[in-house]
Write an enzyme that holds these catalytic residues in place. Structure first.
Site, mmCIF file in Angstrom:
data_model
loop_
_atom_site.group_PDB
_atom_site.id
_atom_site.type_symbol
_atom_site.label_atom_id
_atom_site.label_comp_id
_atom_site.label_asym_id
_atom_site.label_seq_id
_atom_site.Cartn_x
_atom_site.Cartn_y
_atom_site.Cartn_z
ATOM 1 N N GLU A 205 2.303 18.317 -12.667
ATOM 2 C CA GLU A 205 3.639 18.684 -12.183
ATOM 3 C C GLU A 205 4.231 19.796 -13.042
ATOM 4 O O GLU A 205 4.107 19.743 -14.254
ATOM 5 C CB GLU A 205 4.585 17.469 -12.277
ATOM 6 N N LYS B 227 6.938 21.349 -15.262
ATOM 7 C CA LYS B 227 7.980 20.665 -16.036
ATOM 8 C C LYS B 227 9.274 21.452 -15.865
ATOM 9 O O LYS B 227 9.465 22.519 -16.449
ATOM 10 C CB LYS B 227 7.579 20.581 -17.507
ATOM 11 N N ASP C 101 12.969 22.732 -16.135
ATOM 12 C CA ASP C 101 13.826 22.840 -17.309
ATOM 13 C C ASP C 101 15.260 22.534 -16.900
ATOM 14 O O ASP C 101 16.054 23.421 -16.641
ATOM 15 C CB ASP C 101 13.705 24.255 -17.881
ATOM 16 N N TYR D 179 10.583 12.755 -9.785
ATOM 17 C CA TYR D 179 9.217 12.725 -10.305
ATOM 18 C C TYR D 179 8.725 11.350 -10.739
ATOM 19 O O TYR D 179 7.601 11.242 -11.225
ATOM 20 C CB TYR D 179 9.050 13.718 -11.447
ATOM 21 N N LYS E 234 3.523 22.381 -23.143
ATOM 22 C CA LYS E 234 4.597 23.386 -23.105
ATOM 23 C C LYS E 234 4.027 24.802 -23.070
ATOM 24 O O LYS E 234 3.029 25.093 -23.718
ATOM 25 C CB LYS E 234 5.478 23.240 -24.352
ATOM 26 N N CYS F 178 29.208 61.589 -26.640
ATOM 27 C CA CYS F 178 27.821 61.442 -26.212
ATOM 28 C C CYS F 178 26.872 61.755 -27.371
ATOM 29 O O CYS F 178 26.972 62.833 -27.974
ATOM 30 C CB CYS F 178 27.532 62.375 -25.035
ATOM 31 N N CYS G 95 24.877 65.190 -26.154
ATOM 32 C CA CYS G 95 25.529 66.489 -25.921
ATOM 33 C C CYS G 95 26.952 66.557 -26.482
ATOM 34 O O CYS G 95 27.637 67.564 -26.308
ATOM 35 C CB CYS G 95 25.550 66.805 -24.427
ATOM 36 N N CYS H 210 28.839 59.340 -20.437
ATOM 37 C CA CYS H 210 28.974 60.714 -20.924
ATOM 38 C C CYS H 210 29.544 61.534 -19.768
ATOM 39 O O CYS H 210 29.093 61.421 -18.632
ATOM 40 C CB CYS H 210 27.602 61.230 -21.332
ATOM 41 N N CYS I 220 24.538 67.754 -20.004
ATOM 42 C CA CYS I 220 23.935 66.830 -20.961
ATOM 43 C C CYS I 220 22.423 66.808 -20.717
ATOM 44 O O CYS I 220 21.965 66.440 -19.634
ATOM 45 C CB CYS I 220 24.519 65.441 -20.790
HETATM 46 O O1 D41 Z 1 9.893 18.089 -14.631
HETATM 47 C C1 D41 Z 1 10.205 17.383 -15.598
HETATM 48 N N1 D41 Z 1 11.085 17.834 -16.463
HETATM 49 C C2 D41 Z 1 9.594 16.032 -15.762
HETATM 50 C C3 D41 Z 1 10.131 15.196 -16.736
HETATM 51 C C4 D41 Z 1 8.523 15.584 -14.970
HETATM 52 N N2 D41 Z 1 7.986 16.368 -14.001
HETATM 53 N N3 D41 Z 1 8.010 14.355 -15.151
HETATM 54 C C5 D41 Z 1 8.522 13.508 -16.097
HETATM 55 N N4 D41 Z 1 7.973 12.280 -16.237
HETATM 56 C C6 D41 Z 1 8.436 11.439 -17.137
HETATM 57 C C7 D41 Z 1 7.812 10.090 -17.251
HETATM 58 C C8 D41 Z 1 6.317 10.204 -17.289
HETATM 59 C C9 D41 Z 1 8.255 9.374 -18.497
HETATM 60 C C10 D41 Z 1 8.220 9.290 -16.056
HETATM 61 C C11 D41 Z 1 9.614 13.907 -16.927
HETATM 62 C C12 D41 Z 1 10.089 12.955 -17.875
HETATM 63 N N5 D41 Z 1 9.483 11.749 -17.958
HETATM 64 C C13 D41 Z 1 11.201 13.184 -18.794
HETATM 65 N N6 D41 Z 1 12.151 14.092 -18.698
HETATM 66 C C14 D41 Z 1 12.994 13.956 -19.733
HETATM 67 C C15 D41 Z 1 12.591 12.935 -20.483
HETATM 68 C C16 D41 Z 1 11.472 12.442 -19.897
#
Ligand code: D41
Length: 693
Positions: free
Chosen positions: A115, A117, A119, A226, A332, A426, A429, A444, A450
């Site tokens: 998946e 992640k 933000d 999720y 990450k 400027c 010039c 300017c 210029c």
């Molecule tokens: O997209 C996310 N930020 C994301 C966060 C994700 N796709 N899956 C997540 N799955 C979990 C568990 C496995 C613990 C159910 C999570 C997070 N946790 C999570 N986000 C912030 C703390 C934990």
């Protein structure tokens, strides 16, 4: 069904609205235009107003309900919201893989749900009998803050579930602010002189923390779910009760995380459509690379990938350590923010005279790229950041945009850090600077006196989308200007072979090629010439609109403010710039000179409304286009009479799929809608012989 006819009408309206919401946010595939939704909601609001006794908490009209709160109350999660362990490189992920592979003791590669992640901010939503009861932030994992009032304003969160949902459901997801909403929010903040948000996550968090739901409602948040916290199908206490009143099998939870996500989706809750199953560690790392490559093009910010072992049995076997599951890990992306030192500030002069301060930095790796310059935008930005030469600064690089300075690390400021003085005149010039009252940019006033403005305007004139003179790059234009071989754009057409050969590193062959390219550029279009002139605020689309509406150069140079404002996309400011440009005697001379050197274009024919070839068609652009900017492709299609929509539905006529097209392309194929490539689009455009930009 209720017996009161008004109540029945209300119920039907609500169901229709919920269905449209589901199609739009969960299936990403609306079957009606937005106006239909607006009408239904409007009808519901007026009926409820006349019959307030039928208003319910979960009515679609109640998303922005009630008064601002005095404070947040706390909610204890039904089951704790866990956190995630992180890895920062492929090696550490491989170690994680080996560890779980040993524990599971299988001879098959492990299947993971992968998946993006997101933000944003983790939340939990609790539904009882299909109705949203409350929503809370993660907090410390055990207790979070009740943010139901703000969560309800998020259109993609259903207030009622659909399908065979559990009687009790606690579902976890991420609330985030899509990139375009974030950009709009910050743009408005700058206009209003308010504080801007450093990134979409802060903006999302700031919005959920508002006591007044009207603020969150205006901030356009979104959500993807999720994970399940709790799901109880109470009605199936024994075998005999496994069938609901309607004879449908009461669902059980699936034994795969991926299938559970699909189940969650079937209850009307949106999930991210980039989620995929992958078998084995290598395939997971490939997913990481694939998503990394399209990260900048995703409409939301992500900061990595979450890999989750797909088998629920294996998950249960592995269990938890401290507050994080052993069966999931976040991988990450390299940080997009780094600290470095500001060495000095240069002030650059652009084509329109705009003075831009550019920070010269101690080179630093940010998100995998070496960065040594960052824009400081304008004088206000320098003052807002209070940045000084020698300061340690946080640099942020997102996508292809120019790196930015986010903040100054004041703790590290030395006593000799020097304040930055914005030039009074400027830097090239020495002409006076001017600033419009409601704008932050100093310019300017030297115009083409210029040398910086002159050089930049010539660079613009020869560029690909303007006169498209092949082989005449930025550096060569600078050399030609420095050697006084050209002094205006018209001088390009007087260059001789001897002029060119006199330059260092210019061989006879290159000189011949360049002269040929210059000759070729004389055959152009009216829109391109207008664009090439570099009139302030006149981009390719405006240039095309001017050409298509006024048809002839003379009509454009002689147009009054009123004539111009009648044209689509041209407002009073752009009109003023156009009139001022052609009112300038020097500019008129340059144009006459271009024409006398043989620059020509075919006559532009008036457009006959009844002959718009794509009238009543709806087109969708998806993926990355390499030759046309998306906005331009859109403008051209609109010129041909088509409507351009952001989502694919059964009403779509044609989808143009660029590189890395994703879910929209998939949907188009499912719905058997015509899909063409960018190349084919260009052929379509040229077949209609409109002024291509
Ligand atoms: O997209 C996310 N930020 C994301 C966060 C994700 N796709 N899956 C997540 N799955 C979990 C568990 C496995 C613990 C159910 C999570 C997070 N946790 C999570 N986000 C912030 C703390 C934990």
């Amino acid at each position: 069904m209720p017996s009161d006819p008004i109540e029945i009408q209300i119920k039907i309206l609500r169901q229709e609205i919920e269905e449209l919401n589901y199609q739009y946010y969960v299936l990403d595939n609306p079957s009606y235009p937005d106006s239909h939704y607006d009408k239904l909601l409007h009808d519901l609001i007026s009926i409820e107003k006349q019959h307030p006794k039928f208003i319910t908490e979960t009515s679609p009209t109640q998303r922005v309900g009630g008064q601002a709160l005095n404070g947040f109350s706390q909610i204890t999660h039904l089951t704790p919201m866990l956190s995630l362990d992180n890895v920062f490189d492929a090696d550490s992920f491989s170690k994680f893989y080996e560890r779980v592979f040993q524990k599971i003791a299988s001879d098959q590669p492990i299947t993971f749900t992968c998946e993006p992640k997101l933000d944003g901010l983790a939340i939990s939503c609790v539904y009882e009998n299909g109705n949203l009861i409350h929503a809370a932030t993660r907090g410390d994992g055990k207790i979070g803050e009740d943010v139901t009032h703000n969560i309800k304003t998020i259109q993609s969160i259903p207030l009622k579930l659909r399908g065979n949902f559990p009687d009790l459901l606690d579902v976890r997801g991420e609330v985030f602010m899509p990139k375009d909403s974030f950009d709009k929010l910050n743009k408005k903040a700058i206009e209003n002189g308010d504080k801007t948000f450093a990134n979409p996550r802060n903006a999302a968090a700031g919005s959920l923390r508002q006591l007044d739901p009207k603020i969150a409602a205006n901030r356009k948040l979104a959500v993807y779910f999720y994970a399940l916290g709790n799901a109880e199908f109470n009605s199936a206490k024994n075998d005999a009760e496994k069938y609901s009143d309607y004879g449908q099998l009461v669902e059980k939870l699936e034994d795969s995380h991926f299938k559970r996500l699909k189940q969650i989706q079937s209850w009307g809750l949106p999930i991210c459509d980039e989620i995929e199953l992958r078998h084995g560690g290598k395939a997971c790392l490939e997913y990481f690379k694939e998503i990394g490559a399209k990260r900048d093009r995703l409409p939301y910010e992500i900061d990595g990938i979450v890999y989750k072992i797909d088998s629920i049995l294996d998950q249960e076997e592995l269990g938890f350590v401290a507050k994080a599951p052993r069966w999931a890990i976040a991988h990450k992306f390299p940080a997009q923010e780094e600290m470095t030192q500001l060495k000095y500030v240069d002030f650059q002069v652009g084509r329109t005279g705009a003075i831009t301060p550019v920070a010269r930095l101690e080179p630093v790796f940010v998100g995998g790229v070496m960065v040594s310059n960052a824009t400081l935008h304008n004088k206000d930005e320098i003052e807002r950041l209070d940045v000084r030469v020698g300061d340690h600064v946080i640099i942020r690089r997102a996508g292809d945009v120019i790196p930015q300075i986010v903040s100054v690390v004041l703790d590290k400021r030395e006593s000799n850090a020097l304040p930055i003085t914005f030039p009074k005149s400027c830097p090239i010039c020495q002409s006076a600077l001017e600033k419009e009252t409601d704008q932050a940019i100093y310019r300017c006033t030297g115009g083409l006196i210029c040398s910086a403005q002159k050089t930049q305007s010539i660079i613009h004139f020869v560029s690909r989308k303007a006169m498209n003179i092949d082989g005449l790059g930025d550096k060569l234009v600078e050399v030609l200007c420095d050697n006084k071989l050209i002094n205006s754009v018209a001088d390009i057409y007087q260059l001789s072979k001897d002029d060119l050969i006199s330059l260092e590193r210019m061989a006879e062959k290159s000189a011949n090629n360049l002269l040929q390219a210059i000759e070729k550029s004389k055959q152009t279009s009216l829109a391109k010439v207008i664009y090439a002139l570099g009139i302030r605020e006149v981009g390719e689309v405006t240039a095309m609109n001017l050409a298509n509406n006024l048809l002839d150069f003379k009509n454009i140079t002689d147009a009054s403010l009123e004539d111009l404002e009648k044209i689509e996309d041209i407002g009073p400011i752009v009109a003023k710039h156009i009139v001022a440009f052609f009112g300038n005697e020097n500019n008129r001379q340059v144009i006459d000179s271009l024409v006398s050197h043989g620059v020509t274009w075919p006559e532009v024919k008036p457009k006959d409304e009844s002959e718009l070839p794509l009238l009543n068609q709806t087109w969708v652009l998806t993926g990355t286009l390499s030759q046309l900017k998306r906005n331009d492709a859109k403008a051209i299609l609109q010129t041909l009479g088509a409507k351009v929509s952001g989502s694919v539905s059964k009403n779509t006529t044609c989808v143009v799929a660029g590189e890395s097209a994703g879910s929209k392309l998939k949907k188009a194929i499912e719905l058997d809608i015509e899909v063409i490539s960018e190349e084919e689009l260009l052929k379509v455009i040229s077949s209609f012989q409109i002024v291509k930009i």
